[in-house]
Motif scaffolding. Structure first.
Motif, PDB file in Angstrom:
ATOM      1  N   ILE A   1       0.675  -1.221  -0.019  1.00 17.28           N
ATOM      2  CA  ILE A   1      -0.051   0.149   0.069  1.00 17.28           C
ATOM      3  C   ILE A   1       0.785   1.251   0.021  1.00 17.28           C
ATOM      4  CG2 ILE A   1      -1.916  -1.222   0.982  1.00 17.28           C
ATOM      5  CD1 ILE A   1      -0.972   0.231   3.692  1.00 17.28           C
ATOM      6  N   ASP A   2       2.180   1.105  -0.194  1.00 18.40           N
ATOM      7  CA  ASP A   2       3.040   2.359   0.052  1.00 18.40           C
ATOM      8  C   ASP A   2       3.102   2.719  -1.462  1.00 18.40           C
ATOM      9  OD1 ASP A   2       4.882   4.172   0.452  1.00 18.40           O
ATOM     10  OD2 ASP A   2       6.637   2.855   0.544  1.00 18.40           O
ATOM     11  N   GLU A   3       1.950   3.490  -1.885  1.00 15.18           N
ATOM     12  CA  GLU A   3       2.207   3.859  -3.203  1.00 15.18           C
ATOM     13  C   GLU A   3       1.664   5.452  -3.384  1.00 15.18           C
ATOM     14  OE1 GLU A   3       3.230   2.559  -5.982  1.00 15.18           O
ATOM     15  OE2 GLU A   3       3.286   0.384  -5.214  1.00 15.18           O
ATOM     16  N   PRO A   4       2.192   6.284  -4.043  1.00 16.45           N
ATOM     17  CA  PRO A   4       1.701   7.891  -3.919  1.00 16.45           C
ATOM     18  C   PRO A   4       0.284   8.125  -3.932  1.00 16.45           C
ATOM     19  CG  PRO A   4       3.589   7.521  -5.309  1.00 16.45           C
ATOM     20  CD  PRO A   4       3.030   6.060  -5.103  1.00 16.45           C
ATOM     21  N   GLU A   5      -0.505   7.426  -4.838  1.00 17.77           N
ATOM     22  CA  GLU A   5      -1.964   7.633  -4.860  1.00 17.77           C
ATOM     23  C   GLU A   5      -2.776   7.341  -3.617  1.00 17.77           C
ATOM     24  OE1 GLU A   5      -1.175   3.537  -6.972  1.00 17.77           O
ATOM     25  OE2 GLU A   5      -0.124   5.610  -6.819  1.00 17.77           O
ATOM     26  N   ASN A   6      -2.101   6.362  -2.733  1.00 16.92           N
ATOM     27  CA  ASN A   6      -2.830   5.987  -1.466  1.00 16.92           C
ATOM     28  C   ASN A   6      -2.636   7.074  -0.245  1.00 16.92           C
ATOM     29  OD1 ASN A   6      -3.561   3.519  -2.621  1.00 16.92           O
ATOM     30  ND2 ASN A   6      -1.941   2.247  -2.212  1.00 16.92           N
ATOM     31  N   TYR A   7      -1.810   8.049  -0.605  1.00 15.98           N
ATOM     32  CA  TYR A   7      -1.462   9.010   0.510  1.00 15.98           C
ATOM     33  C   TYR A   7      -2.460  10.184   0.327  1.00 15.98           C
ATOM     34  CZ  TYR A   7       2.767   6.316   1.887  1.00 15.98           C
ATOM     35  OH  TYR A   7       3.238   5.343   2.318  1.00 15.98           O
ATOM     36  N   THR A   8      -2.781  10.772   1.465  1.00 17.95           N
ATOM     37  CA  THR A   8      -3.883  11.769   1.228  1.00 17.95           C
ATOM     38  C   THR A   8      -3.034  13.193   0.722  1.00 17.95           C
ATOM     39  OG1 THR A   8      -2.977  12.566   3.542  1.00 17.95           O
ATOM     40  CG2 THR A   8      -4.983  11.140   3.589  1.00 17.95           C
ATOM     41  N   HIS A   9      -3.677  14.183   0.288  1.00 22.19           N
ATOM     42  CA  HIS A   9      -3.092  15.334  -0.399  1.00 22.19           C
ATOM     43  C   HIS A   9      -2.567  16.232   0.897  1.00 22.19           C
ATOM     44  CE1 HIS A   9      -3.937  13.849  -4.369  1.00 22.19           C
ATOM     45  NE2 HIS A   9      -5.259  14.049  -3.959  1.00 22.19           N
ATOM     46  N   GLY A  10      -3.491  16.280   1.832  1.00 28.48           N
ATOM     47  CA  GLY A  10      -3.219  17.250   2.953  1.00 28.48           C
ATOM     48  C   GLY A  10      -2.226  16.323   4.033  1.00 28.48           C
ATOM     49  N   GLN A  11      -1.631  17.561   4.896  1.00 27.91           N
ATOM     50  CA  GLN A  11      -0.492  17.053   5.635  1.00 27.91           C
ATOM     51  C   GLN A  11      -1.187  17.112   6.898  1.00 27.91           C
ATOM     52  OE1 GLN A  11       2.602  19.943   5.322  1.00 27.91           O
ATOM     53  NE2 GLN A  11       3.633  18.596   3.856  1.00 27.91           N
ATOM     54  N   THR A  12      -0.615  16.047   8.006  1.00 24.18           N
ATOM     55  CA  THR A  12      -1.017  16.191   9.525  1.00 24.18           C
ATOM     56  C   THR A  12       0.741  16.202   9.968  1.00 24.18           C
ATOM     57  OG1 THR A  12      -2.237  15.429  11.262  1.00 24.18           O
ATOM     58  CG2 THR A  12      -1.211  13.559   9.633  1.00 24.18           C
ATOM     59  N   PHE A  13       0.518  16.114  11.275  1.00 20.13           N
ATOM     60  CA  PHE A  13       1.900  16.310  12.016  1.00 20.13           C
ATOM     61  C   PHE A  13       1.713  15.467  13.367  1.00 20.13           C
ATOM     62  CE2 PHE A  13      -0.270  19.709  13.995  1.00 20.13           C
ATOM     63  CZ  PHE A  13       0.084  19.508  15.345  1.00 20.13           C
TER      64      PHE A  13
ATOM     65  N   SER B   1      11.625   5.417   1.479  1.00 21.70           N
ATOM     66  CA  SER B   1      10.528   5.065   0.403  1.00 21.70           C
ATOM     67  C   SER B   1      10.670   5.621  -0.638  1.00 21.70           C
ATOM     68  CB  SER B   1       9.067   5.375   0.874  1.00 21.70           C
ATOM     69  OG  SER B   1       8.263   4.863  -0.133  1.00 21.70           O
ATOM     70  N   THR B   2      10.559   4.841  -1.929  1.00 22.98           N
ATOM     71  CA  THR B   2      10.880   5.337  -3.207  1.00 22.98           C
ATOM     72  C   THR B   2       9.579   6.571  -3.549  1.00 22.98           C
ATOM     73  OG1 THR B   2       9.513   3.542  -4.139  1.00 22.98           O
ATOM     74  CG2 THR B   2      11.937   3.284  -4.253  1.00 22.98           C
ATOM     75  N   THR B   3       8.526   6.451  -2.531  1.00 22.18           N
ATOM     76  CA  THR B   3       7.628   7.412  -2.803  1.00 22.18           C
ATOM     77  C   THR B   3       8.206   8.761  -2.974  1.00 22.18           C
ATOM     78  OG1 THR B   3       6.065   6.051  -1.996  1.00 22.18           O
ATOM     79  CG2 THR B   3       5.405   8.301  -1.933  1.00 22.18           C
ATOM     80  N   TYR B   4       9.336   9.047  -2.290  1.00 23.20           N
ATOM     81  CA  TYR B   4       9.881  10.326  -2.166  1.00 23.20           C
ATOM     82  C   TYR B   4      10.178  10.892  -3.753  1.00 23.20           C
ATOM     83  CZ  TYR B   4      13.750  13.552  -1.712  1.00 23.20           C
ATOM     84  OH  TYR B   4      14.747  14.568  -1.604  1.00 23.20           O
ATOM     85  N   TYR B   5      10.583  10.040  -4.589  1.00 23.85           N
ATOM     86  CA  TYR B   5      10.830  10.696  -5.926  1.00 23.85           C
ATOM     87  C   TYR B   5       9.601  11.043  -6.618  1.00 23.85           C
ATOM     88  CZ  TYR B   5      15.515   8.572  -4.882  1.00 23.85           C
ATOM     89  OH  TYR B   5      16.527   8.087  -4.296  1.00 23.85           O
TER      90      TYR B   5
END
Length: 214
Positions: free
Chosen positions: A168-180, A201-205
């Motif tokens: 599930i570590d794919e860019p499209e699965n992460y929210t657009h908004g940030q939390t902290f 994670s390669t999601t960094y790229y």
């Protein structure tokens, strides 16, 4: 696994004047304290109760001491004064030592892992993924979008899994908004065994395309 048992005589004492009920021989009777020794792979593992028996040196028959009421007290005193052999428990000691070694290794590995994760929390950087457990037993993760002092900015993953989080570590699965989260909160999650892993994670790229090696 080969296992079984045998009987071991721990102590003997002559019984002059006693007659064998079987063959009638006199002055050849002995009081013996016998214990059942269990073994695993021929290694003695456990010594059972101490049993007083009377044996005949002629016909070699054995009788419970209760057959000779006149020696009941003598038999009980000999039983109490007889100690079981420590080497009859070698198998048990080895098994306990084995499981203690395993427990120590598990504890040591867990402690090393905790210390490693604590270090990673202190040095956490953008591009890393924090894996943690949910109340339902599944796992999810959050992508570290940046670090501001003691504050870690993250994008939460919308999905969870009971398999490897990499699914599930794919860019499209992460929210657009940030939390902290603060590092204090992350350390508490680790202490409570909720936080389980931190990795790059390669999601960094995906979020930083200019960082892709050319």
């Amino acid at each position: 696994m080969v296992y079984g048992h045998y009987y071991k005589t721990l102590k003997r004492k002559d019984l002059p004047g006693e007659t064998c009920p079987g063959c009638g021989a006199k002055n050849n009777m002995r009081l013996e304290i016998v214990s059942k020794v269990s073994h695993i792979m021929f290694i003695p593992s456990w010594s059972g109760a101490k049993i007083p028996l009377v044996s005949c040196g002629v016909c070699e028959k054995k009788y419970y001491a209760s057959v000779f009421p006149n020696i009941a007290e003598e038999a009980e005193n000999l039983r109490k004064s007889t100690n079981r052999r420590f080497y009859h428990f070698i198998g048990t000691f080895l098994i306990l030592a084995f499981f203690m070694s395993i427990a120590i290794l598990i504890f040591s590995d867990s402690r090393d892992r905790q210390e490693s994760l604590l270090t990673k929390i202190e040095k956490i950087t953008e591009g890393q993924v924090i894996v943690y457990k949910l109340d339902n037993g599944e796992k999810t993760c959050m992508y570290v979008d940046g670090v501001r002092g003691d504050t870690v900015l993250v994008r939460e993953n919308r999905l969870s899994t009971n398999k490897n989080v990499s699914y599930i570590d794919e860019p499209e699965n992460y929210t657009h908004g940030q939390t902290f989260y603060t590092k204090v909160q992350l350390r508490k999650m680790l202490k409570d065994e909720i936080l389980t892993k931190i990795y790059l994670s390669t999601t960094y790229y995906y979020y930083n395309p200019d960082s892709i090696p050319r």
